[in-house]
Design a protein around this motif. Sequence first.
Motif, mmCIF file in Angstrom:
data_model
loop_
_atom_site.group_PDB
_atom_site.id
_atom_site.type_symbol
_atom_site.label_atom_id
_atom_site.label_comp_id
_atom_site.label_asym_id
_atom_site.label_seq_id
_atom_site.Cartn_x
_atom_site.Cartn_y
_atom_site.Cartn_z
ATOM 1 N N THR A 89 0.532 -1.339 0.479
ATOM 2 C CA THR A 89 0.264 0.006 0.044
ATOM 3 C C THR A 89 0.504 1.260 -0.066
ATOM 4 N N ASN A 95 2.474 1.214 -3.634
ATOM 5 C CA ASN A 95 1.730 1.949 -3.979
ATOM 6 C C ASN A 95 1.395 2.990 -3.611
ATOM 7 N N LYS A 145 -2.453 3.268 -2.307
ATOM 8 C CA LYS A 145 -3.675 1.743 -3.406
ATOM 9 C C LYS A 145 -3.242 0.486 -3.005
ATOM 10 N N PRO A 201 -7.235 -0.747 -7.967
ATOM 11 C CA PRO A 201 -6.622 -0.713 -6.323
ATOM 12 C C PRO A 201 -8.095 0.344 -5.587
ATOM 13 N N PRO A 223 9.020 0.752 -6.307
ATOM 14 C CA PRO A 223 7.426 0.931 -6.597
ATOM 15 C C PRO A 223 6.816 0.425 -8.072
ATOM 16 N N GLU A 256 9.876 6.734 -6.109
ATOM 17 C CA GLU A 256 8.826 7.456 -5.798
ATOM 18 C C GLU A 256 8.578 9.021 -6.594
#
Length: 298
Positions: A117, A120, A123, A149, A208, A255
Amino acid sequence: GSSIKVITYATALSDGFTAASILDDSPITYQIPGSTPYSPENYDGKFHGRVPLRIAFANSFNVPAVKTLQKVGIPAMVDMAKRMGITTWQDPDQYGLSLTPGAAEVRMTDMAAVYGTVANLGKRVDLDPILKVENYDSSIAYKKQAELPDLVLDPGVAYIISNILADNNARSLEFGANSPLNIPNHTVSVKTGTTDSKRDNWTIGFTPQSLVAVWVGNNDNHPMSQNLASGITGAAPIWNKIMTLLLGNTSNAPEIMPEDVVTKKCQGGNEYFIKGTENTLDCYFIATPSATITPAGH
């Protein structure tokens, strides 16, 4: 163990805390009706005074995490845990402040969902190991569908957590600059966890694109050797080898910063804030001396 602190600080950063918030790592005892008093201790046997949340989280200090949980509340942390992927926690009344050093049991697959989570950017994607099932005649009995998601965590909060867990300088106080948690030339977010008596040792880390969760322990739950297992000598070297293999010769891919995150000079460097929280504290900070206490697990 302390790998669960990712949920503690996700809850805190969703409730007005920032990566620069000053937490007090000093002795405290909680009087619990019907139970023995609870005096949280740090893994390294020391107190570290007033430290930013970034430093407390990156170095896995127990005492600031417990004090943070006391402020945000156990029900809020349990609710966040369920949203991020924990399936084994039920009634918040079952748990105390020792929840944040890892007192409640979890499944490894759930922990992968929790850290996924964060990877993402908020998500959640539940694990499904089956891609496709074919019958003898090549007809398809089952095929994994593209999953939509669920956004369960603010993307900015997830980004800040990822950034803290990838900050090798921030965690060097406890883990050193050249620990197995560091993979040169790659931005990788990672957290360790060790339970009492070293029965369990965890390392969970991600980019990621990839996530690796490693657990080390004995099948009958008896403690591991106190000399062979620690925060970075049990699961961490295994995690490092797997993640290094996955990264291979790929280029670094950190990210992407979400739109609700801003940067500000704070405590000697750039810090990341959710928009609207960057002016909630004085960014000038002076560390206080540490004190020694009796060592304990985390």
